[in-house]
Design an enzyme around this catalytic site. Structure first.
Site, PDB file in Angstrom:
ATOM      1  N   SER A  79      93.454 -17.778  75.343  1.00  0.00           N
ATOM      2  CA  SER A  79      92.219 -16.986  75.249  1.00  0.00           C
ATOM      3  C   SER A  79      91.599 -16.797  76.634  1.00  0.00           C
ATOM      4  O   SER A  79      91.900 -17.543  77.572  1.00  0.00           O
ATOM      5  CB  SER A  79      91.211 -17.691  74.342  1.00  0.00           C
ATOM      6  OG  SER A  79      90.617 -18.769  75.050  1.00  0.00           O
ATOM      7  N   ASN A  80      90.741 -15.811  76.751  1.00  0.00           N
ATOM      8  CA  ASN A  80      90.144 -15.544  78.063  1.00  0.00           C
ATOM      9  C   ASN A  80      89.259 -16.695  78.532  1.00  0.00           C
ATOM     10  O   ASN A  80      89.112 -16.913  79.730  1.00  0.00           O
ATOM     11  CB  ASN A  80      89.387 -14.219  78.035  1.00  0.00           C
ATOM     12  CG  ASN A  80      90.348 -13.042  78.060  1.00  0.00           C
ATOM     13  OD1 ASN A  80      91.513 -13.179  77.687  1.00  0.00           O
ATOM     14  ND2 ASN A  80      89.878 -11.888  78.518  1.00  0.00           N
ATOM     15  N   GLU A  81      88.704 -17.440  77.567  1.00  0.00           N
ATOM     16  CA  GLU A  81      87.921 -18.612  77.969  1.00  0.00           C
ATOM     17  C   GLU A  81      88.847 -19.649  78.605  1.00  0.00           C
ATOM     18  O   GLU A  81      88.520 -20.229  79.648  1.00  0.00           O
ATOM     19  CB  GLU A  81      87.207 -19.223  76.754  1.00  0.00           C
ATOM     20  CG  GLU A  81      86.035 -18.399  76.224  1.00  0.00           C
ATOM     21  CD  GLU A  81      86.469 -17.139  75.473  1.00  0.00           C
ATOM     22  OE1 GLU A  81      87.615 -17.105  74.973  1.00  0.00           O
ATOM     23  OE2 GLU A  81      85.678 -16.191  75.396  1.00  0.00           O
ATOM     24  N   GLU A 137     104.649 -15.513  80.261  1.00  0.00           N
ATOM     25  CA  GLU A 137     103.952 -14.622  79.349  1.00  0.00           C
ATOM     26  C   GLU A 137     102.739 -14.029  80.052  1.00  0.00           C
ATOM     27  O   GLU A 137     102.472 -12.842  79.971  1.00  0.00           O
ATOM     28  CB  GLU A 137     103.531 -15.426  78.109  1.00  0.00           C
ATOM     29  CG  GLU A 137     102.801 -14.629  77.065  1.00  0.00           C
ATOM     30  CD  GLU A 137     102.355 -15.515  75.880  1.00  0.00           C
ATOM     31  OE1 GLU A 137     101.893 -14.950  74.899  1.00  0.00           O
ATOM     32  OE2 GLU A 137     102.471 -16.754  75.973  1.00  0.00           O
ATOM     33  N   GLN A 195     107.256 -16.269  67.809  1.00  0.00           N
ATOM     34  CA  GLN A 195     106.809 -17.441  68.558  1.00  0.00           C
ATOM     35  C   GLN A 195     105.985 -18.386  67.671  1.00  0.00           C
ATOM     36  O   GLN A 195     104.908 -18.026  67.203  1.00  0.00           O
ATOM     37  CB  GLN A 195     105.928 -16.969  69.734  1.00  0.00           C
ATOM     38  CG  GLN A 195     105.343 -18.098  70.565  1.00  0.00           C
ATOM     39  CD  GLN A 195     104.341 -17.592  71.600  1.00  0.00           C
ATOM     40  OE1 GLN A 195     103.679 -16.579  71.384  1.00  0.00           O
ATOM     41  NE2 GLN A 195     104.243 -18.279  72.713  1.00  0.00           N
ATOM     42  N   GLY A 196     106.496 -19.592  67.451  1.00  0.00           N
ATOM     43  CA  GLY A 196     105.806 -20.549  66.590  1.00  0.00           C
ATOM     44  C   GLY A 196     105.155 -21.667  67.373  1.00  0.00           C
ATOM     45  O   GLY A 196     105.690 -22.777  67.476  1.00  0.00           O
ATOM     46  N   TYR A 197     104.020 -21.367  67.928  1.00  0.00           N
ATOM     47  CA  TYR A 197     103.275 -22.374  68.685  1.00  0.00           C
ATOM     48  C   TYR A 197     102.039 -22.819  67.905  1.00  0.00           C
ATOM     49  O   TYR A 197     101.880 -23.963  67.537  1.00  0.00           O
ATOM     50  CB  TYR A 197     102.794 -21.801  70.023  1.00  0.00           C
ATOM     51  CG  TYR A 197     103.811 -21.812  71.129  1.00  0.00           C
ATOM     52  CD1 TYR A 197     105.171 -21.932  70.874  1.00  0.00           C
ATOM     53  CD2 TYR A 197     103.404 -21.696  72.459  1.00  0.00           C
ATOM     54  CE1 TYR A 197     106.094 -21.932  71.907  1.00  0.00           C
ATOM     55  CE2 TYR A 197     104.319 -21.707  73.496  1.00  0.00           C
ATOM     56  CZ  TYR A 197     105.665 -21.816  73.216  1.00  0.00           C
ATOM     57  OH  TYR A 197     106.562 -21.816  74.240  1.00  0.00           O
ATOM     58  N   SER A 198     101.129 -21.862  67.670  1.00  0.00           N
ATOM     59  CA  SER A 198      99.808 -22.202  67.139  1.00  0.00           C
ATOM     60  C   SER A 198      99.895 -22.793  65.735  1.00  0.00           C
ATOM     61  O   SER A 198     100.754 -22.420  64.938  1.00  0.00           O
ATOM     62  CB  SER A 198      98.929 -20.953  67.095  1.00  0.00           C
ATOM     63  OG  SER A 198      98.896 -20.343  68.344  1.00  0.00           O
TER      64      SER A 198
HETATM   65  C1  LIG Z   1      96.711 -11.155  66.670  1.00  0.00           C
HETATM   66  C2  LIG Z   1      97.134 -12.511  67.106  1.00  0.00           C
HETATM   67  C3  LIG Z   1      98.475 -12.785  67.280  1.00  0.00           C
HETATM   68  C4  LIG Z   1      98.904 -14.067  67.607  1.00  0.00           C
HETATM   69  N1  LIG Z   1     100.244 -14.294  67.711  1.00  0.00           N
HETATM   70  C5  LIG Z   1     100.670 -15.569  67.908  1.00  0.00           C
HETATM   71  C6  LIG Z   1     102.060 -15.870  67.883  1.00  0.00           C
HETATM   72  O1  LIG Z   1     102.904 -14.983  67.715  1.00  0.00           O
HETATM   73  N2  LIG Z   1     102.447 -17.155  68.032  1.00  0.00           N
HETATM   74  C7  LIG Z   1     101.550 -18.162  68.234  1.00  0.00           C
HETATM   75  O2  LIG Z   1     101.952 -19.300  68.381  1.00  0.00           O
HETATM   76  N3  LIG Z   1     100.213 -17.919  68.273  1.00  0.00           N
HETATM   77  C8  LIG Z   1      99.763 -16.647  68.107  1.00  0.00           C
HETATM   78  N4  LIG Z   1      98.418 -16.382  68.112  1.00  0.00           N
HETATM   79  C9  LIG Z   1      97.458 -17.494  68.214  1.00  0.00           C
HETATM   80  C10 LIG Z   1      96.772 -17.623  69.561  1.00  0.00           C
HETATM   81  O3  LIG Z   1      97.625 -18.130  70.502  1.00  0.00           O
HETATM   82  C11 LIG Z   1      95.520 -18.518  69.347  1.00  0.00           C
HETATM   83  O4  LIG Z   1      94.637 -17.769  68.580  1.00  0.00           O
HETATM   84  C12 LIG Z   1      94.856 -18.943  70.609  1.00  0.00           C
HETATM   85  O5  LIG Z   1      95.610 -19.915  71.242  1.00  0.00           O
HETATM   86  C13 LIG Z   1      93.437 -19.506  70.371  1.00  0.00           C
HETATM   87  O6  LIG Z   1      93.454 -20.522  69.423  1.00  0.00           O
HETATM   88  P1  LIG Z   1      92.506 -20.476  68.142  1.00  0.00           P
HETATM   89  O7  LIG Z   1      92.607 -19.168  67.556  1.00  0.00           O
HETATM   90  O8  LIG Z   1      92.822 -21.637  67.304  1.00  0.00           O
HETATM   91  O9  LIG Z   1      91.030 -20.614  68.714  1.00  0.00           O
HETATM   92  P2  LIG Z   1      90.286 -21.938  69.164  1.00  0.00           P
HETATM   93  O10 LIG Z   1      91.136 -22.693  70.099  1.00  0.00           O
HETATM   94  O11 LIG Z   1      89.770 -22.640  67.983  1.00  0.00           O
HETATM   95  O12 LIG Z   1      89.085 -21.343  69.996  1.00  0.00           O
HETATM   96  C14 LIG Z   1      87.964 -20.692  69.412  1.00  0.00           C
HETATM   97  C15 LIG Z   1      87.105 -20.118  70.506  1.00  0.00           C
HETATM   98  O13 LIG Z   1      86.644 -21.163  71.371  1.00  0.00           O
HETATM   99  C16 LIG Z   1      87.068 -20.923  72.702  1.00  0.00           C
HETATM  100  N5  LIG Z   1      87.398 -22.198  73.350  1.00  0.00           N
HETATM  101  C17 LIG Z   1      88.283 -23.123  72.935  1.00  0.00           C
HETATM  102  N6  LIG Z   1      88.309 -24.141  73.795  1.00  0.00           N
HETATM  103  C18 LIG Z   1      87.450 -23.858  74.785  1.00  0.00           C
HETATM  104  C19 LIG Z   1      87.044 -24.527  75.980  1.00  0.00           C
HETATM  105  N7  LIG Z   1      87.549 -25.693  76.316  1.00  0.00           N
HETATM  106  N8  LIG Z   1      86.132 -23.916  76.772  1.00  0.00           N
HETATM  107  C20 LIG Z   1      85.603 -22.714  76.432  1.00  0.00           C
HETATM  108  N9  LIG Z   1      85.948 -22.045  75.303  1.00  0.00           N
HETATM  109  C21 LIG Z   1      86.869 -22.605  74.518  1.00  0.00           C
HETATM  110  C22 LIG Z   1      88.268 -20.042  72.578  1.00  0.00           C
HETATM  111  O14 LIG Z   1      88.495 -19.313  73.744  1.00  0.00           O
HETATM  112  C23 LIG Z   1      87.865 -19.157  71.414  1.00  0.00           C
HETATM  113  O15 LIG Z   1      87.006 -18.158  71.860  1.00  0.00           O
HETATM  114  C24 LIG Z   1      97.953 -15.099  67.821  1.00  0.00           C
HETATM  115  C25 LIG Z   1      96.604 -14.813  67.693  1.00  0.00           C
HETATM  116  C26 LIG Z   1      96.181 -13.536  67.338  1.00  0.00           C
HETATM  117  C27 LIG Z   1      94.730 -13.274  67.206  1.00  0.00           C
END
Ligand SMILES: Cc1cc2nc3c(=O)[nH]c(=O)nc-3n(C[C@H](O)[C@H](O)[C@H](O)COP(=O)(O)OP(=O)(O)OC[C@H]3O[C@@H](n4cnc5c(N)ncnc54)[C@H](O)[C@@H]3O)c2cc1C
Lengths: 402, 371
Positions: A388-390, A257, A139-142
């Site tokens: 994320s849970n947030e 999902e 999955q290529g989203y992030s």
């Molecule tokens: C092991 C692992 C596997 C993954 N696999 C995939 C994958 O296969 N494909 C893919 O596309 N992505 C994948 N991801 C990425 C995942 O979807 C992102 O990590 C996730 O969307 C959070 O984005 P970020 O890490 O950039 O954190 P950020 O968005 O930068 O957030 C950082 C922190 O701030 C909090 N935060 C952000 N915005 C708010 C808000 N408005 N209010 C309160 N809190 C907030 C977040 O909850 C988090 O705690 C994976 C991540 C992990 C750790």
């Protein structure tokens, strides 16, 4: 000490119909007779939080012969057409027995999107290959700058003739190093709302211009990657639906999902491992399981897990009766991920210092090692990924409070 | 210039700001920048020696200053810099315990001096099979033999076991009495099996069968051995509390910076109230841990064995509880980057994980506090 949750493995009365009960017995017997012991052993040892592709492949083939490889799918696409509760039972029995989880990116994510929005050609070509795991998807989203705020993504796709040319970077891509295909959200327009310029592409990972680099996680393992795109040409027929509608499809997928986040079978298997750790580890000359403070923690954890498991079941019953609530998905994701972490934390507490040697190649003086510390580290991911849970709490709050 | 605190009659009060110690702490922090992950013996030890970090821990009559309090400051600063070294177990624990042995023994005197001037390093074998340290009732046995003893020992993951020049081994006699044996690494290399712990600490298992020891290799027996072992357990636990505080401080600082710089939805993460409140809770947990780590250090030198144990265990309960929570929250607020091994964050996370288990989790400390 008896596992309270054990009684929920279908034996408590009034939870399942006789047909469902019979179905559970059928699945249980099938798994007992067909799951290769070495595959189960690898998962039960805790050494592989993400199962090996070769193990998933073997199990997929076994399930395929029985018609269960596409267990979440309707009959018209080659699935068994399980009800939501049957699906829950199926996952429960497989996971508890130590069967590897089937690749969710194909079966539970891109598959349903193709079914709903894909062309006839896409359905005919991709769906059967997902079932047999001929195509392993990721999955290529992030992207580095776009995590929670996914709509800000920047990987560009420009239509030139009958192909899109893709440039940019995806990150945290689970299993990209094992995968054959990646489904991507890409930017095809910078006009208007960011959500409106996003397109959903299916990309063959063998295409020239794609580079995959490993990211080692804090548990010392390789399950996520960076995926770079440089002048990558993607035939226009690999676009799902319309250009600029990718966000709609992605939201559909994200809902899918999250509803699929149950993971209760996994939790029960880890709980069984926790019991074993507590029975075999000595603390202050006593078995950990006999320590009153530990027992209190364990009892509380089991009560919590039983509650979550039953709430999951309740939501499924309600959904099956057509009473879906917008709260179900975020609540399930939050509960399940926090439970996975709680179990891994208690495993670590149970083993104590016995868990400290890192990935010992020779665990002779440290048996059973069980990778509790590595897995505790690994499980921190569950509250970050899949929304994320947030973000889940924000979604729930928006639904509840406006 | 040496930052070594001047010899003074009394150690400073627990929470009383002390200029001499603050200077020491500042200079230490400045001089170890960039030394994390490097070889401690060649990169770190000379710097610490130059700053007087070892000499400060010697007894006052030999020019030491501040005892466990000074040790705690050094441990905190080192851990905050991400450094994994035997300072806590060797300088803050074993060296100071050996200096307490009041016996005319030339070799022992030489060893103590070599530890105090950083020429040598010592460790103690805390663990056997049990998840908690086996100090007073180890299974390792010492049997009398013509002209000496024979030691049969199984010790697990001795910190810096394959690197330390000297290893203290808690033993029991055939009659059940407690003792402390001294093993010289140079002579026991074959009995050591190295491993690495989750936080990068090098360790080793020790396996000896009927290993011959001389009379003088048994450093203490009976009541004296008990007293020393209990003191070392408390001194090491207090030093680890200080290390935990240092690691937590690093995580809290990193998180504050990340929340301020990472932008999502067009604003820094720190604009989200949900995260602001949780960040403040991290600071509150750290504040409690700082208080109790300081109290633990004070108790190591000042209190009798019973009170000391209770105070250190209570402190460790608070510090360990904070360590779990602070490390989890710091990682969560970093999102996926927190899961990547490349960043320092993961190292601090795992450091706190390991520090939270050496003497059991917080439940074990709570038990000890009430025992
Ligand atoms: C092991 C692992 C596997 C993954 N696999 C995939 C994958 O296969 N494909 C893919 O596309 N992505 C994948 N991801 C990425 C995942 O979807 C992102 O990590 C996730 O969307 C959070 O984005 P970020 O890490 O950039 O954190 P950020 O968005 O930068 O957030 C950082 C922190 O701030 C909090 N935060 C952000 N915005 C708010 C808000 N408005 N209010 C309160 N809190 C907030 C977040 O909850 C988090 O705690 C994976 C991540 C992990 C750790």
């Amino acid at each position: 000490m008896k596992m309270t949750i054990g009684t929920l493995g279908g034996t408590m009365k009034g939870l399942f119909t006789p047909e469902e009960q019979a179905f559970r017995e059928e699945v249980r017997a099938f798994v007992r007779e067909n799951l290769p012991p070495d595959v189960a052993e690898r998962l039960k040892s805790g050494s592989h939080p993400v199962p090996l592709r070769s193990d998933v492949q073997r199990w997929t083939e076994i399930l395929h012969k029985r018609g269960w490889a596409a267990y979440p799918w309707p009959k018209e696409y080659g699935g068994p057409g399980f009800t939501p509760v049957e699906r829950y039972i199926f996952e429960d029995e497989c996971a508890m027995a130590g069967a590897p989880e089937l690749v969710p990116f194909g079966l539970k994510m891109v598959g349903p999107v193709i079914m709903k929005y894909g062309s006839d050609h896409q359905k005919a070509y991709f769906l059967p290959r997902i079932v047999r795991l001929e195509h392993f998807w990721c999955q290529g989203y992030s992207e580095p700058g776009s995590g929670s705020d996914l709509a800000s993504l920047r990987t560009r796709a420009v239509l030139k003739g009958d192909r899109y040319v893709v440039d940019g970077q995806k990150v945290w891509t689970t299993s990209a190093h094992e995968a054959d295909w990646i489904f991507c959200l890409v930017r095809t327009s910078t006009e208007g709302k960011p959500q409106n310029g996003i397109t959903f592409l299916l990309i063959d990972l063998r295409t020239p211009g794609i580079t995959i680099r490993p990211i080692i996680t804090i548990d010392g393992r390789h399950e996520i990657n960076e995926v770079w795109f440089e002048n990558v040409e993607v035939p226009v027929e690999n676009r799902v639906g319309e250009e600029g509608k990718g966000w709609t499809y992605a939201k559909y997928l994200l809902e899918h999902e999250r509803l699929n986040f149950g993971g209760m079978g996994f939790c029960k298997r880890e709980l069984a491992r926790l019991h074993e750790m507590a029975r075999t580890t000595m603390r202050g000359g006593k078995r950990v399981i006999d320590d009153p403070l530990f027992r209190t923690r364990l009892a509380a954890l089991e009560a919590e897990l039983a509650t979550i498991d039953l709430t999951n079941l309740r939501f499924l019953r309600e959904a099956q009766a057509g009473r879906q609530s917008a709260l179900h998905a975020p609540v399930l994701k939050i509960m399940s991920s926090e439970m996975q972490q709680a179990i891994s934390e208690l495993q670590l507490r149970a083993l104590g210092t016995t868990a400290l040697p890192f990935m010992p190649s020779d665990a002779a003086t440290n048996r059973p090692h069980q990778y509790a510390a590595e897995n505790y580290c690994n499980m921190r991911k569950t509250t970050i990924y899949a929304g994320s849970n947030e973000i889940q709490r924000n979604i729930a709050a928006k639904g509840l409070l406006g | 210039m040496s930052a070594r605190p001047e010899a003074q009659a009394a150690a400073p009060l627990a929470f009383q700001p002390d200029e001499s110690l603050e200077t020491f702490s500042d200079m230490l922090a400045r001089s170890i920048v960039g030394k994390a992950g490097k070889d401690w013996r060649t990169e770190l030890w000379p710097t610490l020696a130059e700053l007087g970090a070892f000499a400060a821990l010697a007894p006052e009559e030999r020019g030491g200053y501040g005892g466990a309090h000074t040790a705690a400051i050094a441990c905190r600063v080192l851990a905050q810099a991400g450094i994994v070294s035997p300072f806590a177990i060797s300088a803050a624990t074993v060296a100071r315990a050996l200096a307490q042995i009041d016996r005319a023994d030339e070799r022992l005197g030489t060893i103590v001096r070599s530890l105090e001037d950083s020429a040598a390093v010592a460790t103690i074998a805390l663990h056997e099979e049990d998840a908690l340290p086996s100090l007073l009732d180890p299974k390792s046995v010492l049997v009398r033999d013509a002209g000496g003893y024979r030691l049969t020992a199984r010790k697990r993951m001795v910190a810096f076991g394959a690197e330390a020049d000297w290893m203290l081994v808690p033993v029991r006699s055939a009659a059940g009495g407690t003792g402390i044996a001294l093993i010289e690494r140079a002579k026991a290399m074959g009995a050591l099996k190295p491993c690495t712990l989750i936080d990068g600490t090098p360790a080793a298992d020790l396996e000896l069968t009927e290993y011959p020891l001389r009379e003088a290799d048994v450093l203490a027996t009976g009541e004296e051995a008990r007293r020393l072992l209990l003191w070392m357990a408390d001194a090491f636990a207090a030093a680890q509390c200080a290390e935990s505080v240092g690691a937590m401080r690093a995580l809290v600082n990193t998180t504050a910076e990340y929340l301020g710089t990472r932008k999502q939805f067009g604003q820094p993460l720190s604009a989200n109230q949900a995260l602001r409140h949780r960040f403040v809770d991290m600071e509150i947990m750290l504040a409690k841990a700082e208080t109790m780590a300081t109290v633990a250090a004070a108790a190591v030198d000042a209190e009798d064995a019973d009170d000391r144990r209770r105070i250190v265990a209570t402190a460790r309960y608070i510090v360990t509880r904070s360590a779990w929570k602070v490390s989890q929250e710091a990682l969560q607020m970093h999102g996926a980057i927190g899961m990547a091994n490349e960043t320092p964050l993961g190292r601090y996370f795992k450091r706190l994980l390991a520090l939270s288990l050496w003497f059991g989790d917080e439940d074990a400390s709570l038990n000890a506090a009430f025992a």
